[in-house]
Design an enzyme around this catalytic site. Structure first.
Site, PDB file in Angstrom:
ATOM      1  N   LYS A   1      42.503  38.363  72.503  1.00  0.00           N
ATOM      2  CA  LYS A   1      43.835  38.838  72.892  1.00  0.00           C
ATOM      3  C   LYS A   1      44.561  37.877  73.845  1.00  0.00           C
ATOM      4  O   LYS A   1      43.943  36.996  74.442  1.00  0.00           O
ATOM      5  CB  LYS A   1      43.698  40.225  73.532  1.00  0.00           C
ATOM      6  CG  LYS A   1      43.173  41.306  72.571  1.00  0.00           C
ATOM      7  CD  LYS A   1      43.221  42.668  73.236  1.00  0.00           C
ATOM      8  CE  LYS A   1      42.737  43.759  72.305  1.00  0.00           C
ATOM      9  NZ  LYS A   1      42.908  45.101  72.902  1.00  0.00           N
TER      10      LYS A   1
ATOM     11  N   TYR B   1      48.405  48.455  64.891  1.00  0.00           N
ATOM     12  CA  TYR B   1      48.065  49.562  65.786  1.00  0.00           C
ATOM     13  C   TYR B   1      48.750  50.874  65.409  1.00  0.00           C
ATOM     14  O   TYR B   1      48.869  51.771  66.246  1.00  0.00           O
ATOM     15  CB  TYR B   1      48.381  49.178  67.230  1.00  0.00           C
ATOM     16  CG  TYR B   1      47.371  48.227  67.833  1.00  0.00           C
ATOM     17  CD1 TYR B   1      46.039  48.609  67.987  1.00  0.00           C
ATOM     18  CD2 TYR B   1      47.741  46.962  68.258  1.00  0.00           C
ATOM     19  CE1 TYR B   1      45.108  47.751  68.549  1.00  0.00           C
ATOM     20  CE2 TYR B   1      46.807  46.093  68.826  1.00  0.00           C
ATOM     21  CZ  TYR B   1      45.491  46.497  68.966  1.00  0.00           C
ATOM     22  OH  TYR B   1      44.566  45.655  69.528  1.00  0.00           O
TER      23      TYR B   1
ATOM     24  N   PHE C   1      50.559  54.673  75.353  1.00  0.00           N
ATOM     25  CA  PHE C   1      50.468  53.237  75.644  1.00  0.00           C
ATOM     26  C   PHE C   1      50.856  52.357  74.457  1.00  0.00           C
ATOM     27  O   PHE C   1      50.742  51.134  74.533  1.00  0.00           O
ATOM     28  CB  PHE C   1      49.060  52.879  76.138  1.00  0.00           C
ATOM     29  CG  PHE C   1      47.946  53.259  75.198  1.00  0.00           C
ATOM     30  CD1 PHE C   1      47.605  52.456  74.116  1.00  0.00           C
ATOM     31  CD2 PHE C   1      47.217  54.424  75.412  1.00  0.00           C
ATOM     32  CE1 PHE C   1      46.575  52.803  73.255  1.00  0.00           C
ATOM     33  CE2 PHE C   1      46.174  54.781  74.561  1.00  0.00           C
ATOM     34  CZ  PHE C   1      45.857  53.975  73.479  1.00  0.00           C
TER      35      PHE C   1
ATOM     36  N   ARG D   1      30.748  45.527  68.468  1.00  0.00           N
ATOM     37  CA  ARG D   1      31.164  46.538  69.455  1.00  0.00           C
ATOM     38  C   ARG D   1      30.229  46.515  70.675  1.00  0.00           C
ATOM     39  O   ARG D   1      30.672  46.696  71.809  1.00  0.00           O
ATOM     40  CB  ARG D   1      31.252  47.920  68.813  1.00  0.00           C
ATOM     41  CG  ARG D   1      32.422  47.990  67.821  1.00  0.00           C
ATOM     42  CD  ARG D   1      32.648  49.364  67.257  1.00  0.00           C
ATOM     43  NE  ARG D   1      33.266  50.282  68.212  1.00  0.00           N
ATOM     44  CZ  ARG D   1      34.556  50.274  68.533  1.00  0.00           C
ATOM     45  NH1 ARG D   1      35.372  49.370  68.017  1.00  0.00           N
ATOM     46  NH2 ARG D   1      35.029  51.153  69.385  1.00  0.00           N
TER      47      ARG D   1
ATOM     48  N   THR E   1      35.758  49.827  75.939  1.00  0.00           N
ATOM     49  CA  THR E   1      37.201  49.496  75.944  1.00  0.00           C
ATOM     50  C   THR E   1      37.704  49.236  77.355  1.00  0.00           C
ATOM     51  O   THR E   1      38.454  48.304  77.600  1.00  0.00           O
ATOM     52  CB  THR E   1      38.002  50.663  75.311  1.00  0.00           C
ATOM     53  OG1 THR E   1      37.471  50.907  74.002  1.00  0.00           O
ATOM     54  CG2 THR E   1      39.475  50.325  75.200  1.00  0.00           C
TER      55      THR E   1
ATOM     56  N   ARG F   1      33.841  42.130  77.604  1.00  0.00           N
ATOM     57  CA  ARG F   1      34.821  42.810  78.464  1.00  0.00           C
ATOM     58  C   ARG F   1      34.378  42.841  79.923  1.00  0.00           C
ATOM     59  O   ARG F   1      35.207  42.738  80.829  1.00  0.00           O
ATOM     60  CB  ARG F   1      35.128  44.190  77.905  1.00  0.00           C
ATOM     61  CG  ARG F   1      36.042  44.089  76.680  1.00  0.00           C
ATOM     62  CD  ARG F   1      36.078  45.363  75.917  1.00  0.00           C
ATOM     63  NE  ARG F   1      37.080  45.357  74.856  1.00  0.00           N
ATOM     64  CZ  ARG F   1      37.065  46.202  73.827  1.00  0.00           C
ATOM     65  NH1 ARG F   1      36.101  47.106  73.734  1.00  0.00           N
ATOM     66  NH2 ARG F   1      38.000  46.139  72.896  1.00  0.00           N
TER      67      ARG F   1
ATOM     68  N   ASN G   1      42.150  43.767  77.675  1.00  0.00           N
ATOM     69  CA  ASN G   1      40.688  43.829  77.610  1.00  0.00           C
ATOM     70  C   ASN G   1      40.084  42.740  76.726  1.00  0.00           C
ATOM     71  O   ASN G   1      38.999  42.902  76.175  1.00  0.00           O
ATOM     72  CB  ASN G   1      40.225  45.239  77.211  1.00  0.00           C
ATOM     73  CG  ASN G   1      40.729  45.661  75.860  1.00  0.00           C
ATOM     74  OD1 ASN G   1      41.546  44.980  75.247  1.00  0.00           O
ATOM     75  ND2 ASN G   1      40.240  46.791  75.366  1.00  0.00           N
TER      76      ASN G   1
ATOM     77  N   HIS H   1      39.521  42.607  70.591  1.00  0.00           N
ATOM     78  CA  HIS H   1      39.523  43.795  69.733  1.00  0.00           C
ATOM     79  C   HIS H   1      38.432  43.612  68.696  1.00  0.00           C
ATOM     80  O   HIS H   1      38.210  42.502  68.226  1.00  0.00           O
ATOM     81  CB  HIS H   1      40.868  43.953  69.003  1.00  0.00           C
ATOM     82  CG  HIS H   1      40.790  44.927  67.851  1.00  0.00           C
ATOM     83  ND1 HIS H   1      40.927  46.280  68.027  1.00  0.00           N
ATOM     84  CD2 HIS H   1      40.507  44.734  66.535  1.00  0.00           C
ATOM     85  CE1 HIS H   1      40.761  46.881  66.854  1.00  0.00           C
ATOM     86  NE2 HIS H   1      40.505  45.974  65.935  1.00  0.00           N
TER      87      HIS H   1
ATOM     88  N   GLU I   1      41.668  45.799  58.242  1.00  0.00           N
ATOM     89  CA  GLU I   1      42.169  44.877  59.275  1.00  0.00           C
ATOM     90  C   GLU I   1      42.066  43.418  58.820  1.00  0.00           C
ATOM     91  O   GLU I   1      42.991  42.626  59.039  1.00  0.00           O
ATOM     92  CB  GLU I   1      41.405  45.103  60.586  1.00  0.00           C
ATOM     93  CG  GLU I   1      41.721  46.465  61.205  1.00  0.00           C
ATOM     94  CD  GLU I   1      40.921  46.786  62.460  1.00  0.00           C
ATOM     95  OE1 GLU I   1      41.141  47.861  63.029  1.00  0.00           O
ATOM     96  OE2 GLU I   1      40.078  45.958  62.891  1.00  0.00           O
TER      97      GLU I   1
END
Ligand code: CMP
Length: 139
Positions: free
Chosen positions: A10, A50, A58, A86, A92, A103, A113, A116, A127
């Site tokens: 990100k 998203y 948010f 993950r 998250t 993270r 964070n 993704h 995705e």
């Protein structure tokens, strides 16, 4: 079972020159980066990506954050790639992320964070298809 997952490094991470360090954590975990491209996400791409969160408070902030600077979109391949990534990413919210996770190491807060990762194999396929064609993925 060998599977694929979709990853985004990100804006908060690309801005701080963390692409290489994050890729090192990914590769050290045994995941193979089989496709990777640095892009500036458009507002339309972020909104579509998203879409499931569009009723969340948010959502606007999320779209704004994701389009604020370059991101690196990736396809990761490996044994149980979705669950493994993950685990490697951590929770998250970085405050809840386990030691050694991406993270915990790098994220600033829940909105910034750093990464993704897809939450299921079905979503991984959806995705990946939003950013890569099959011939761009070299396993
Ligand atoms: P990601 O895995 O990209 O999926 C949805 C994102 O929404 C999530 O990571 C967070 O960055 C963001 N998010 C989740 N909860 C919040 C929140 N309470 N405030 C801001 N952003 C959030």
């Amino acid at each position: 079972m060998t599977e694929r997952t979709f990853s985004i490094i990100k804006p908060d991470a690309t801005k701080r020159n963390l692409t290489g360090k994050i890729n090192a954590v990914i590769e050290d975990a045994g995941l193979r980066i089989v496709a990777q491209r640095r892009i500036r996400m458009t507002e339309a791409q972020a909104k579509a990506f998203y879409e499931v969160h569009k009723e969340r408070p948010f959502y606007g902030e999320l779209v704004e954050t994701m389009t604020s600077a370059p991101v690196v979109v990736q396809v990761l391949e490996g044994d149980n790639a979705v669950a493994k990534y993950r685990e490697v990413m951590g929770a998250t919210n970085p405050e809840q992320a386990a030691a050694g996770t991406i993270r915990k190491l790098f994220a600033l807060n829940v909105g910034e964070n750093s990464v993704h990762g897809s939450d299921s194999q079905d979503n991984a396929k959806i995705e990946i298809a939003q950013f890569f064609t099959e011939d761009q993925i070299v396993g």
